[in-house]
Write a protein that holds these residues in place. Sequence first.
Motif, PDB file in Angstrom:
ATOM      1  N   GLU A  44     -19.780 -57.139  41.478  1.00 58.95           N
ATOM      2  CA  GLU A  44     -19.932 -57.855  40.184  1.00 58.95           C
ATOM      3  C   GLU A  44     -20.566 -56.790  39.363  1.00 58.95           C
ATOM      4  O   GLU A  44     -21.669 -56.216  39.744  1.00 58.95           O
ATOM      5  CB  GLU A  44     -20.669 -59.153  40.309  1.00 58.95           C
ATOM      6  CG  GLU A  44     -20.849 -59.676  39.147  1.00 58.95           C
ATOM      7  CD  GLU A  44     -21.419 -61.087  39.059  1.00 58.95           C
ATOM      8  OE1 GLU A  44     -21.329 -61.625  37.906  1.00 58.95           O
ATOM      9  OE2 GLU A  44     -22.171 -61.456  40.257  1.00 58.95           O
ATOM     10  N   ASN A  45     -20.412 -56.796  38.059  1.00 64.88           N
ATOM     11  CA  ASN A  45     -20.832 -55.787  37.165  1.00 64.88           C
ATOM     12  C   ASN A  45     -21.289 -56.952  35.916  1.00 64.88           C
ATOM     13  O   ASN A  45     -20.451 -57.676  35.248  1.00 64.88           O
ATOM     14  CB  ASN A  45     -20.023 -54.732  36.486  1.00 64.88           C
ATOM     15  CG  ASN A  45     -20.726 -53.975  35.549  1.00 64.88           C
ATOM     16  OD1 ASN A  45     -21.678 -54.321  34.972  1.00 64.88           O
ATOM     17  ND2 ASN A  45     -20.276 -52.643  35.631  1.00 64.88           N
ATOM     18  N   LEU A  62     -15.300 -52.693  27.991  1.00 64.50           N
ATOM     19  CA  LEU A  62     -15.999 -51.625  28.685  1.00 64.50           C
ATOM     20  C   LEU A  62     -16.871 -52.135  29.503  1.00 64.50           C
ATOM     21  O   LEU A  62     -17.624 -52.592  29.366  1.00 64.50           O
ATOM     22  CB  LEU A  62     -16.583 -50.642  27.770  1.00 64.50           C
ATOM     23  CG  LEU A  62     -17.111 -49.386  28.291  1.00 64.50           C
ATOM     24  CD1 LEU A  62     -16.446 -48.067  27.424  1.00 64.50           C
ATOM     25  CD2 LEU A  62     -18.701 -49.467  28.082  1.00 64.50           C
ATOM     26  N   THR A  63     -16.579 -51.267  30.613  1.00 63.59           N
ATOM     27  CA  THR A  63     -17.637 -51.415  32.034  1.00 63.59           C
ATOM     28  C   THR A  63     -18.079 -50.197  32.529  1.00 63.59           C
ATOM     29  O   THR A  63     -17.052 -49.435  32.553  1.00 63.59           O
ATOM     30  CB  THR A  63     -17.113 -52.556  32.818  1.00 63.59           C
ATOM     31  OG1 THR A  63     -18.311 -52.913  33.776  1.00 63.59           O
ATOM     32  CG2 THR A  63     -16.039 -52.038  33.660  1.00 63.59           C
ATOM     33  N   LEU A  64     -18.975 -49.828  32.898  1.00 63.89           N
ATOM     34  CA  LEU A  64     -19.528 -48.396  33.693  1.00 63.89           C
ATOM     35  C   LEU A  64     -19.146 -48.940  35.174  1.00 63.89           C
ATOM     36  O   LEU A  64     -19.746 -49.954  35.848  1.00 63.89           O
ATOM     37  CB  LEU A  64     -20.953 -48.239  33.375  1.00 63.89           C
ATOM     38  CG  LEU A  64     -21.012 -47.956  32.078  1.00 63.89           C
ATOM     39  CD1 LEU A  64     -22.631 -47.334  31.706  1.00 63.89           C
ATOM     40  CD2 LEU A  64     -20.233 -46.706  31.542  1.00 63.89           C
ATOM     41  N   LYS A  88     -16.509 -38.629  38.022  1.00 65.13           N
ATOM     42  CA  LYS A  88     -15.351 -37.954  37.291  1.00 65.13           C
ATOM     43  C   LYS A  88     -14.675 -39.165  36.241  1.00 65.13           C
ATOM     44  O   LYS A  88     -14.184 -38.707  35.089  1.00 65.13           O
ATOM     45  CB  LYS A  88     -14.305 -37.606  38.543  1.00 65.13           C
ATOM     46  CG  LYS A  88     -13.176 -37.128  37.629  1.00 65.13           C
ATOM     47  CD  LYS A  88     -12.303 -36.445  38.758  1.00 65.13           C
ATOM     48  CE  LYS A  88     -10.972 -35.679  38.412  1.00 65.13           C
ATOM     49  NZ  LYS A  88      -9.997 -35.377  39.429  1.00 65.13           N
ATOM     50  N   PHE A  89     -14.841 -40.567  36.543  1.00 64.85           N
ATOM     51  CA  PHE A  89     -14.188 -41.533  35.915  1.00 64.85           C
ATOM     52  C   PHE A  89     -15.084 -42.642  35.712  1.00 64.85           C
ATOM     53  O   PHE A  89     -15.348 -43.776  36.290  1.00 64.85           O
ATOM     54  CB  PHE A  89     -12.794 -42.191  36.529  1.00 64.85           C
ATOM     55  CG  PHE A  89     -12.003 -41.205  36.619  1.00 64.85           C
ATOM     56  CD1 PHE A  89     -11.134 -40.632  35.889  1.00 64.85           C
ATOM     57  CD2 PHE A  89     -11.637 -40.549  38.089  1.00 64.85           C
ATOM     58  CE1 PHE A  89     -10.134 -39.596  36.083  1.00 64.85           C
ATOM     59  CE2 PHE A  89     -10.603 -39.611  38.453  1.00 64.85           C
ATOM     60  CZ  PHE A  89      -9.709 -39.148  37.376  1.00 64.85           C
ATOM     61  N   PRO A  90     -16.065 -42.480  34.875  1.00 69.61           N
ATOM     62  CA  PRO A  90     -17.399 -43.287  34.611  1.00 69.61           C
ATOM     63  C   PRO A  90     -17.301 -44.629  34.245  1.00 69.61           C
ATOM     64  O   PRO A  90     -18.139 -45.547  34.556  1.00 69.61           O
ATOM     65  CB  PRO A  90     -18.468 -42.591  33.988  1.00 69.61           C
ATOM     66  CG  PRO A  90     -17.654 -41.657  32.918  1.00 69.61           C
ATOM     67  CD  PRO A  90     -16.342 -41.387  33.726  1.00 69.61           C
ATOM     68  N   LYS A  91     -15.868 -45.113  33.410  1.00 69.76           N
ATOM     69  CA  LYS A  91     -15.883 -46.317  33.098  1.00 69.76           C
ATOM     70  C   LYS A  91     -14.410 -46.848  33.197  1.00 69.76           C
ATOM     71  O   LYS A  91     -13.421 -46.142  33.401  1.00 69.76           O
ATOM     72  CB  LYS A  91     -16.227 -46.191  31.448  1.00 69.76           C
ATOM     73  CG  LYS A  91     -15.524 -45.137  30.636  1.00 69.76           C
ATOM     74  CD  LYS A  91     -15.813 -45.000  29.124  1.00 69.76           C
ATOM     75  CE  LYS A  91     -15.174 -44.095  28.448  1.00 69.76           C
ATOM     76  NZ  LYS A  91     -15.781 -43.705  27.025  1.00 69.76           N
ATOM     77  N   ALA A  92     -14.488 -48.107  32.871  1.00 68.29           N
ATOM     78  CA  ALA A  92     -12.907 -48.566  33.037  1.00 68.29           C
ATOM     79  C   ALA A  92     -12.928 -49.320  31.461  1.00 68.29           C
ATOM     80  O   ALA A  92     -13.963 -49.971  31.097  1.00 68.29           O
ATOM     81  CB  ALA A  92     -12.937 -49.656  33.775  1.00 68.29           C
ATOM     82  N   GLY A 117      -2.601 -56.114  27.042  1.00 65.47           N
ATOM     83  CA  GLY A 117      -3.129 -54.880  26.640  1.00 65.47           C
ATOM     84  C   GLY A 117      -3.269 -53.914  27.629  1.00 65.47           C
ATOM     85  O   GLY A 117      -2.649 -54.160  28.707  1.00 65.47           O
ATOM     86  N   ASP A 118      -3.847 -52.825  27.521  1.00 70.04           N
ATOM     87  CA  ASP A 118      -4.031 -51.740  28.223  1.00 70.04           C
ATOM     88  C   ASP A 118      -5.184 -51.713  28.966  1.00 70.04           C
ATOM     89  O   ASP A 118      -6.065 -51.386  28.436  1.00 70.04           O
ATOM     90  CB  ASP A 118      -3.851 -50.344  27.429  1.00 70.04           C
ATOM     91  CG  ASP A 118      -2.275 -50.344  27.011  1.00 70.04           C
ATOM     92  OD1 ASP A 118      -1.193 -50.745  27.500  1.00 70.04           O
ATOM     93  OD2 ASP A 118      -1.946 -49.603  25.815  1.00 70.04           O
ATOM     94  N   LEU A 119      -5.233 -51.496  30.476  1.00 68.38           N
ATOM     95  CA  LEU A 119      -6.366 -51.398  31.297  1.00 68.38           C
ATOM     96  C   LEU A 119      -6.437 -49.981  31.622  1.00 68.38           C
ATOM     97  O   LEU A 119      -5.382 -49.443  32.215  1.00 68.38           O
ATOM     98  CB  LEU A 119      -6.391 -52.346  32.423  1.00 68.38           C
ATOM     99  CG  LEU A 119      -7.338 -52.247  33.440  1.00 68.38           C
ATOM    100  CD1 LEU A 119      -8.837 -52.355  32.914  1.00 68.38           C
ATOM    101  CD2 LEU A 119      -7.237 -52.922  34.637  1.00 68.38           C
ATOM    102  N   THR A 120      -7.405 -49.262  31.320  1.00 69.85           N
ATOM    103  CA  THR A 120      -7.799 -47.820  31.637  1.00 69.85           C
ATOM    104  C   THR A 120      -8.797 -47.762  32.906  1.00 69.85           C
ATOM    105  O   THR A 120      -9.818 -48.244  32.677  1.00 69.85           O
ATOM    106  CB  THR A 120      -8.046 -46.839  30.453  1.00 69.85           C
ATOM    107  OG1 THR A 120      -6.813 -47.038  29.674  1.00 69.85           O
ATOM    108  CG2 THR A 120      -8.098 -45.516  31.026  1.00 69.85           C
ATOM    109  N   LEU A 121      -8.357 -47.334  33.977  1.00 64.80           N
ATOM    110  CA  LEU A 121      -9.248 -47.070  35.121  1.00 64.80           C
ATOM    111  C   LEU A 121      -8.840 -45.750  35.940  1.00 64.80           C
ATOM    112  O   LEU A 121      -7.827 -45.765  36.156  1.00 64.80           O
ATOM    113  CB  LEU A 121      -9.025 -48.570  35.850  1.00 64.80           C
ATOM    114  CG  LEU A 121      -9.680 -48.286  37.539  1.00 64.80           C
ATOM    115  CD1 LEU A 121     -11.163 -48.424  37.088  1.00 64.80           C
ATOM    116  CD2 LEU A 121      -9.373 -49.639  37.992  1.00 64.80           C
ATOM    117  N   HIS A 122      -9.833 -45.098  36.541  1.00 63.56           N
ATOM    118  CA  HIS A 122      -9.427 -43.833  37.134  1.00 63.56           C
ATOM    119  C   HIS A 122      -8.621 -42.981  36.431  1.00 63.56           C
ATOM    120  O   HIS A 122      -7.770 -42.314  37.127  1.00 63.56           O
ATOM    121  CB  HIS A 122      -9.010 -44.588  38.712  1.00 63.56           C
ATOM    122  CG  HIS A 122      -9.133 -43.571  39.476  1.00 63.56           C
ATOM    123  ND1 HIS A 122      -8.148 -42.973  40.341  1.00 63.56           N
ATOM    124  CD2 HIS A 122     -10.275 -42.857  40.193  1.00 63.56           C
ATOM    125  CE1 HIS A 122      -8.434 -41.977  41.236  1.00 63.56           C
ATOM    126  NE2 HIS A 122      -9.962 -41.940  41.193  1.00 63.56           N
TER     127      HIS A 122
END
Length: 181
Positions: A44-45, A62-64, A88-92, A117-122
């Motif tokens: 959990e964040n 936005l989540t780190l 390398k990929f600090p956030k989603a 919508g668009d989820l950006t991860l890794h």
Amino acid sequence: MKKIIVLLLLFVGILNVSAQKYATKTGSLKFEASVDSFEEVAAENKNTSAVLETSTGEIAVLTLMKGFRFKVALMEEHFNENYVESDKFPKATFKGKIEDFDVSKLSATAKTVKISGDLTLHGKTKNITATAKILKSGDKITVTGNFDVKAADFAIEIPKLVSKKVSDKIKVSFNLPLTKL
């Protein structure tokens, strides 16, 4: 001329009042990738940020990645170093819209909505749709919901050694208590 300027300023002021933004920095984002008979794989964040533009229904989250907390510290380390590569990929991020959003129809009774919508991860972006509940109580709008993603859709590799212990389908849930800016 003065009347035109006064009317123009009044009109701009009315537009600014009607275009309300709600935001949080203490939203909760949880995920679970557990498999029966094995140790729980969940985190959990509680420091997830989100902004909702009430005039359009647009929402951004936005989540780190290093903000996710696991019950087992070693899992957290593997998650950050080997799976999501947090350095390398600090956030989603998620950028989307609540379908048929109308702030004037919100009440203390939760209403079911779709958010797309668009989820950006890794480093990868995928379009997702989530089912959510939204309610308004006083000056607070709360958005809660869930959706599923696959690690492979975001080029997150699960090593063969642990592939039977980690689900390929990850359940994500969110709770965003938004207050007026």
